[in-house]
Structure formats: C-alpha cells, structure tokens
Design a protein around this motif. Structure first.
Motif, PDB file in Angstrom:
ATOM      1  N   THR A  54       3.364   5.460  13.078  1.00 22.58           N
ATOM      2  CA  THR A  54       2.767   4.978  11.836  1.00 22.58           C
ATOM      3  C   THR A  54       1.277   5.289  11.814  1.00 22.58           C
ATOM      4  O   THR A  54       0.561   5.049  12.799  1.00 22.58           O
ATOM      5  CB  THR A  54       2.971   3.459  11.681  1.00 22.58           C
ATOM      6  OG1 THR A  54       4.373   3.177  11.700  1.00 22.58           O
ATOM      7  CG2 THR A  54       2.389   2.961  10.378  1.00 22.58           C
ATOM      8  N   TYR A  55       0.825   5.839  10.689  1.00 23.24           N
ATOM      9  CA  TYR A  55      -0.582   6.211  10.494  1.00 23.24           C
ATOM     10  C   TYR A  55      -1.151   5.414   9.328  1.00 23.24           C
ATOM     11  O   TYR A  55      -0.421   4.947   8.451  1.00 23.24           O
ATOM     12  CB  TYR A  55      -0.704   7.712  10.233  1.00 23.24           C
ATOM     13  CG  TYR A  55      -0.285   8.580  11.401  1.00 23.24           C
ATOM     14  CD1 TYR A  55      -1.227   9.113  12.266  1.00 23.24           C
ATOM     15  CD2 TYR A  55       1.060   8.872  11.629  1.00 23.24           C
ATOM     16  CE1 TYR A  55      -0.852   9.921  13.335  1.00 23.24           C
ATOM     17  CE2 TYR A  55       1.444   9.663  12.699  1.00 23.24           C
ATOM     18  CZ  TYR A  55       0.485  10.188  13.544  1.00 23.24           C
ATOM     19  OH  TYR A  55       0.868  10.976  14.612  1.00 23.24           O
ATOM     20  N   TRP A  56      -2.482   5.283   9.361  1.00 27.30           N
ATOM     21  CA  TRP A  56      -3.179   4.619   8.264  1.00 27.30           C
ATOM     22  C   TRP A  56      -4.077   5.611   7.544  1.00 27.30           C
ATOM     23  O   TRP A  56      -4.841   6.360   8.178  1.00 27.30           O
ATOM     24  CB  TRP A  56      -4.063   3.501   8.791  1.00 27.30           C
ATOM     25  CG  TRP A  56      -3.344   2.230   9.153  1.00 27.30           C
ATOM     26  CD1 TRP A  56      -2.007   2.011   9.160  1.00 27.30           C
ATOM     27  CD2 TRP A  56      -3.966   1.015   9.571  1.00 27.30           C
ATOM     28  NE1 TRP A  56      -1.737   0.742   9.558  1.00 27.30           N
ATOM     29  CE2 TRP A  56      -2.921   0.088   9.811  1.00 27.30           C
ATOM     30  CE3 TRP A  56      -5.288   0.601   9.766  1.00 27.30           C
ATOM     31  CZ2 TRP A  56      -3.160  -1.214  10.239  1.00 27.30           C
ATOM     32  CZ3 TRP A  56      -5.529  -0.697  10.192  1.00 27.30           C
ATOM     33  CH2 TRP A  56      -4.472  -1.603  10.423  1.00 27.30           C
ATOM     34  N   CYS A  57      -3.978   5.602   6.224  1.00 26.58           N
ATOM     35  CA  CYS A  57      -5.057   6.125   5.390  1.00 26.58           C
ATOM     36  C   CYS A  57      -5.973   4.935   5.130  1.00 26.58           C
ATOM     37  O   CYS A  57      -5.518   3.897   4.617  1.00 26.58           O
ATOM     38  CB  CYS A  57      -4.521   6.663   4.071  1.00 26.58           C
ATOM     39  SG  CYS A  57      -3.442   8.095   4.238  1.00 26.58           S
ATOM     40  N   ALA A  58      -7.245   5.058   5.479  1.00 25.45           N
ATOM     41  CA  ALA A  58      -8.133   3.899   5.418  1.00 25.45           C
ATOM     42  C   ALA A  58      -9.535   4.321   4.992  1.00 25.45           C
ATOM     43  O   ALA A  58      -9.864   5.505   4.932  1.00 25.45           O
ATOM     44  CB  ALA A  58      -8.161   3.195   6.775  1.00 25.45           C
ATOM     45  N   MET A  59     -10.342   3.294   4.722  1.00 22.70           N
ATOM     46  CA  MET A  59     -11.766   3.487   4.416  1.00 22.70           C
ATOM     47  C   MET A  59     -12.565   2.644   5.398  1.00 22.70           C
ATOM     48  O   MET A  59     -12.189   1.501   5.713  1.00 22.70           O
ATOM     49  CB  MET A  59     -12.072   3.083   2.986  1.00 22.70           C
ATOM     50  CG  MET A  59     -11.264   3.827   1.937  1.00 22.70           C
ATOM     51  SD  MET A  59     -11.529   5.615   1.909  1.00 22.70           S
ATOM     52  CE  MET A  59     -13.158   5.714   1.191  1.00 22.70           C
ATOM     53  N   LYS A  60     -13.694   3.204   5.838  1.00 19.26           N
ATOM     54  CA  LYS A  60     -14.529   2.513   6.811  1.00 19.26           C
ATOM     55  C   LYS A  60     -15.915   2.286   6.214  1.00 19.26           C
ATOM     56  O   LYS A  60     -16.529   3.201   5.668  1.00 19.26           O
ATOM     57  CB  LYS A  60     -14.638   3.344   8.086  1.00 19.26           C
ATOM     58  CG  LYS A  60     -15.413   2.668   9.205  1.00 19.26           C
ATOM     59  CD  LYS A  60     -15.401   3.540  10.463  1.00 19.26           C
ATOM     60  CE  LYS A  60     -16.150   2.853  11.609  1.00 19.26           C
ATOM     61  NZ  LYS A  60     -16.133   3.671  12.841  1.00 19.26           N
ATOM     62  N   THR A  61     -16.391   1.066   6.342  1.00 16.05           N
ATOM     63  CA  THR A  61     -17.707   0.719   5.799  1.00 16.05           C
ATOM     64  C   THR A  61     -18.794   1.020   6.815  1.00 16.05           C
ATOM     65  O   THR A  61     -18.517   1.330   7.983  1.00 16.05           O
ATOM     66  CB  THR A  61     -17.741  -0.761   5.406  1.00 16.05           C
ATOM     67  OG1 THR A  61     -17.466  -1.556   6.565  1.00 16.05           O
ATOM     68  CG2 THR A  61     -16.702  -1.061   4.339  1.00 16.05           C
ATOM     69  N   THR A  62     -20.018   0.898   6.371  1.00 12.77           N
ATOM     70  CA  THR A  62     -21.149   1.208   7.245  1.00 12.77           C
ATOM     71  C   THR A  62     -21.262   0.248   8.427  1.00 12.77           C
ATOM     72  O   THR A  62     -21.820   0.608   9.468  1.00 12.77           O
ATOM     73  CB  THR A  62     -22.449   1.173   6.438  1.00 12.77           C
ATOM     74  OG1 THR A  62     -22.567  -0.094   5.784  1.00 12.77           O
ATOM     75  CG2 THR A  62     -22.476   2.290   5.419  1.00 12.77           C
ATOM     76  N   ASP A  63     -20.744  -0.973   8.291  1.00 15.51           N
ATOM     77  CA  ASP A  63     -20.826  -1.931   9.397  1.00 15.51           C
ATOM     78  C   ASP A  63     -19.655  -1.791  10.371  1.00 15.51           C
ATOM     79  O   ASP A  63     -19.549  -2.564  11.328  1.00 15.51           O
ATOM     80  CB  ASP A  63     -20.907  -3.367   8.872  1.00 15.51           C
ATOM     81  CG  ASP A  63     -19.746  -3.724   7.980  1.00 15.51           C
ATOM     82  OD1 ASP A  63     -18.681  -3.065   8.064  1.00 15.51           O
ATOM     83  OD2 ASP A  63     -19.882  -4.665   7.172  1.00 15.51           O
ATOM     84  N   GLY A  64     -18.749  -0.820  10.109  1.00 21.90           N
ATOM     85  CA  GLY A  64     -17.670  -0.559  11.055  1.00 21.90           C
ATOM     86  C   GLY A  64     -16.344  -1.201  10.710  1.00 21.90           C
ATOM     87  O   GLY A  64     -15.367  -1.018  11.452  1.00 21.90           O
ATOM     88  N   SER A  65     -16.287  -1.975   9.637  1.00 17.67           N
ATOM     89  CA  SER A  65     -15.021  -2.594   9.247  1.00 17.67           C
ATOM     90  C   SER A  65     -14.113  -1.552   8.601  1.00 17.67           C
ATOM     91  O   SER A  65     -14.577  -0.623   7.918  1.00 17.67           O
ATOM     92  CB  SER A  65     -15.277  -3.748   8.277  1.00 17.67           C
ATOM     93  OG  SER A  65     -16.031  -4.761   8.914  1.00 17.67           O
ATOM     94  N   ILE A  66     -12.804  -1.713   8.810  1.00 13.92           N
ATOM     95  CA  ILE A  66     -11.818  -0.747   8.332  1.00 13.92           C
ATOM     96  C   ILE A  66     -10.818  -1.449   7.428  1.00 13.92           C
ATOM     97  O   ILE A  66     -10.247  -2.477   7.804  1.00 13.92           O
ATOM     98  CB  ILE A  66     -11.086  -0.078   9.513  1.00 13.92           C
ATOM     99  CG1 ILE A  66     -12.082   0.650  10.422  1.00 13.92           C
ATOM    100  CG2 ILE A  66     -10.010   0.884   9.017  1.00 13.92           C
ATOM    101  CD1 ILE A  66     -11.482   1.135  11.725  1.00 13.92           C
TER     102      ILE A  66
END
Length: 532
Positions: A214-226
């Motif tokens: 299983t893979y994630w398409c994700a977005m990561k913020t500047t503070d490192g949260s996904i």
C-alpha cells in the motif's frame, strides 16, 4: 490527567500554557490519516513524550498516548507515537479522521521532571474532497512498471508532493518534490506538471515482488506533517501466470494475431514482439498509423482504431514462427496495455500420387493431387489462379503415363506368349520319344545278384494295341576286377518308319566294334568292357 500551568493577572482571568514552543497548523482529510511532526529541544531527548487533548474552557490536558521509550512505536487506539531523538522530534499518527477532530485541540508535550512541561499547539483542520474519498487498486507485472496518478485538492499547491509506502506503523518516504516538474530517485520518478487538474504522477520501474503493498499519495507541510490523500494498493503478478490466447495456423495459410487495446490508447504506438518475457522479447513490427497497413518482412500490421484493436498477419507461415508473442499499446506494460498470444504453426503437406505408384496399387487410381504445398509457398490472392494450372499439369502427366503403360502391356504380352510357344515347340521336337525312368517303387526290386532298370520307349506314332518292349541292362560285378569283362545287353525295337538295319558301335578293351545290318524286331548286341 495533567493540570495546566496558568497565570492570574489582576486585570482579568487568563489561562495559558506555561511553555508554549510553537503552533502547528495541520490539514487532514475525513476518513484518512495524518502524521504530525512534534519538535522539541535537544536537551529534552531523554524526557517522556505525550500527546494530549484539551476541551474548550478546561484547564486540564488528557493524554491520548504517552511513550517513555525511544525508537519504539507506541499504540493507543487511533493514535501512535514514535520518539526519534536523532531528529529531536516525535511523530504522532491519527487515523480515521472525523468531525470531532475538527473541534478538538491537540497538544504535543514533553514531560520535564520538576519543571514546567513544554507544549506545542496543533490546529487540526479536517476537510472533505473528491480526491480523497476513494482508494485505488493497481495491478502490475513482475519486471514491468506502473504509473500512479495522485490528485490533490485546491489550496495544496504550495506544499510538497509526497509519495511513500505504508509500513506496519509509518509511511516510508520514496520520492517528493515541491516545485520541480520532474524528479527521479532510483526506480522512482515524479512528474509534476503545472495544470488545472492538480495531478502529479509517480512511476515505479523494474517492479519486484517486494514492491507489492500500500502506497500513499500525500502532501507534506513545511513543519514536516504529512496528510494522506489517496491510498493505493499495488499487486505484482508474475508473467508466467498470465493465460495466453491460443492461436493455430498451418503452412498452407497466413497466421493472424489480434490485439485489443483500451480506448484511451487509440493514438498510441502499436507494436508486436516475440519472446517468453515482454522485457526480453524481440520487437518485430510497430506503427503509429491508423487504418493503414504497415509491412515489414513477412509481417503486416493494421490498426483498426474504430474497433480498438490491431491485427498482425504473418505470411508464408513456418513452423519456427511458433512461440509466444506480446502485442501492446503502451510501453509501461500495464494490465490493459498488452495481449499475450501463443501461436502454433504446423507444416501441412499434400502428397501427389505418381503413375508408378498408381500402377502398383490394385485399387482403382485416385484423382491426382494438384501440387505439394511447402512452407515457403506464397499466400496471396494470386495463389488461387496458379493452383488450377498445377492441377492440369499433374492430370496431363498422369494420363500420358497411363497410356504409355497400357501400350507397353499390349505390345509386350503378345511377344512373351509367342516366345514361350516357340520354345515349347522346339523342346517337343527334340524330345519326341519321351522316356520315363521308373525307380524301385515302379518295379525296381531285388533280382538275386542282378539289378534291373526298366526303360520304356514311347514312340510318337505307335500302335495303340501294341505294348512297348522293355530294354534290360544287366550289370555283373566281376570276381576279379582286373580280368573279368562287363557285359551289357541292349534290345532295340525298330520304329516302323525306320529302315531294317541299324548300326551300333561298341568298345571292347579299347577297340571299337561296329555291328551293322541288324534286322528283325529285336536284336541283342553284347559289348564287353574290362575294368582296369
């Protein structure tokens, strides 16, 4: 349950955290997962870490999860925590985000013994978007590649495009980019086009069985949260497990292979290769043209774009054309981009019966075959016009041979009969009186000290009423072989057609004696021979 440190001022009642490091702003999507990255100071690496919630107008913080260990995952319900002192941070995972998470205040905290705890406020924003409502399943093949489309919602344009593989607790980073339109890392590549569709594409090449998962398409913020957008389940299938289409042909006709493809590939390149694996097979023919024949050697390809398939014809089919073929409409080798075909070509030969074999058979002659078909025979519209001519030539040869055979029999057979008749006639002339010598079974026997042999003479023209005389030969064995004489008695019966005298020659002790003028019906003449 921990009590928050508060400060009372004369001007009014105010509650605040004693040590607030900083605030985090995290966006999550309903039903999905979010990973929050909580930072702390380097001198706090040995302290306990925890994640808590506070309700409005409350001065207490309830622990959701707490860990006293480093580099070990701790789990509590929907929450997981992992402390990583090397990065001076700990991760908190919240699964199955819902509406309550929107109104809940979360805090990242460090428990400092004897001192005020440090807190980081987490502002969690829960959204809903079409891009994040469904999961995606992909099937790819061992050694091939797969492309995954990742759609992100509006407002995430400035964040990092992030792709990771989900492990037992965490999601391992594979490739990411913020602004680059193309990024490559090992077997992974990320295409980040600027368009209104808000889609970035991730390609994985050289797939192995370990790539399943299983893979994630994700977005990561500047503070490192996904923030998870879409979870993708990838299955890897071995090429040997793919059932091929079975096609058969023979050397008398052309082989035809049909390859289907999806509608979206109507403008793509179409190709055919031969081999057990699509990654090692030899390409035979390809084209980007539609509704037009393209030829190469003995192969021709026609793309029927209206019916979303292309056909490959192999003329002059040969037994060595048998094997596994792969035809496709996309080089990434996705499940619907190819067709696996197993072709079997057998050699078909029509035997022609020659006149010689027809004469050797006792059965009636069968109609001659037109021709013998070989694997190199041309399969074309002109072949139908040459076949009748071949049949006429074969028929003419057969008729000519048959007439020659009949003529041979008519001439030779009478000659053989005449020859045999002539031989029999000559043989009868020389053997006109037939003689029959009888053995002991026909009258031979023991006559004392003498042995008799009966010889009967049968003239060609004799009196039917008269019996043929007998001629006796008497042989006496002498007591003294050196002195005794041997006597022979011969009795002649004259033929009525001959004269009355006969001449007989005898030999006595080496001297010839002639006896002439033998008259009468029977005459005896003696001759003596001495044994030496």
């Amino acid at each position: 349950m921990r009590t928050l440190n508060i400060v009372f001022l004369v001007t009014g009642y105010i509650h605040t955290f004693a040590s607030v490091v900083h605030k985090l702003s995290v966006t999550g999507y309903k039903g999905k997962t979010v990973i929050i990255n909580c930072q702390y100071n380097e001198n706090e690496s040995k302290e306990d870490k925890y994640f808590c919630t506070s309700l409005p107008f409350r001065v207490s913080c309830k622990d959701e999860i707490r860990s006293t260990k480093r580099y070990v995952w701790k789990h509590e319900g929907r929450f997981s925590l992992y402390d990583n002192p090397k990065e001076n941070s700990f991760k908190v995972i919240i699964r199955d985000l819902n509406e309550e998470d929107r109104t809940t205040k979360y805090w990242c905290a460090v428990n400092k013994q004897g001192l005020l705890d440090n807190y980081s406020q987490v502002n969690l924003n829960i959204l809903e978007d079409d891009c994040c409502k469904t999961s995606v399943s992909k099937v790819a093949y061992l050694g091939g590649s797969v492309t995954i489309d990742c759609k992100y919602p509006k407002g995430e344009e400035n964040n990092v495009r992030y792709f990771c593989k989900k492990g037992l607790f965490d999601c391992k980073h594979l490739i990411s980019t913020r602004t680059a339109t193309y990024t490559k890392k090992d077997r992974f590549s990320l295409l980040n086009p600027v368009n209104e569709e808000r889609i970035y594409k991730v390609n994985i090449s050289g797939l192995t069985e370990e790539d399943a998962g299983t893979y994630w398409c994700a977005m990561k913020t500047t503070d490192g949260s996904i923030s998870q957008l879409t979870d993708v389940t990838l299955s890897i299938v071995n090429w040997d497990d793919i059932q091929p289409k079975e096609e058969t042909a023979d050397t008398e006709r052309a082989a035809r292979l049909q390859c289907d493809y999806p509608d979206r590939h109507s403008q793509n390149e179409k190709f055919l290769c031969k081999g057990e694996s699509p990654f090692t097979c030899k390409e035979l023919i390809n084209t980007t043209k539609q509704n037009e024949a393209v030829s190469q050697d003995r192969l021709s390809l026609w793309d029927h774009s209206r019916h979303v398939y292309f056909a490959v014809t192999i003329t002059h089919s040969r037994p060595n054309d048998s094997g596994t073929y792969w035809c496709g409409s996309d080089r990434t080798w996705q499940p619907d981009n190819y067709t696996r075909i197993h072709l079997s070509v057998v050699e078909k030969t029509i035997k022609t019966e020659t006149p010689a074999s027809a004469s050797a058979s006792s059965a009636a002659p069968s109609p001659p075959a037109a021709s013998v078909f070989t694997p190199d025979a041309s399969v074309s519209p002109n072949s139908s016009s040459t076949t009748p001519q071949s049949a006429q030539n074969g028929t003419s040869v057969y008729i000519a041979g048959s007439l020659g055979l009949v003529l041979l029999v008519v001439v030779i057979l009478p000659l053989l009969l005449i020859y045999r008749h002539t031989i029999n006639k000559r043989r009868g002339a020389y053997l006109s009186p037939e003689q029959t010598v009888t053995n002991a079974e026909n009258g031979e026997g023991d006559h004392g000290d003498r042995d008799y042999e009966s010889i009967q003479e049968r003239p060609e023209a004799s009196d039917p009423g008269s019996a043929p005389p007998s001629i006796y030969v008497t042989c006496n064995f002498p007591t003294n072989p050196s002195d005794s004489l041997d006597y022979s008695t011969v009795s002649f019966h004259k033929s009525p057609d001959c004269t009355d005298d006969a001449s007989v020659s005898t030999l006595t002790e080496g001297n010839p004696i002639s006896a002439t003028h033998v008259n009468g019906s029977s005459t005896s003449i003696y001759s003596a021979v001495r044994n030496t």
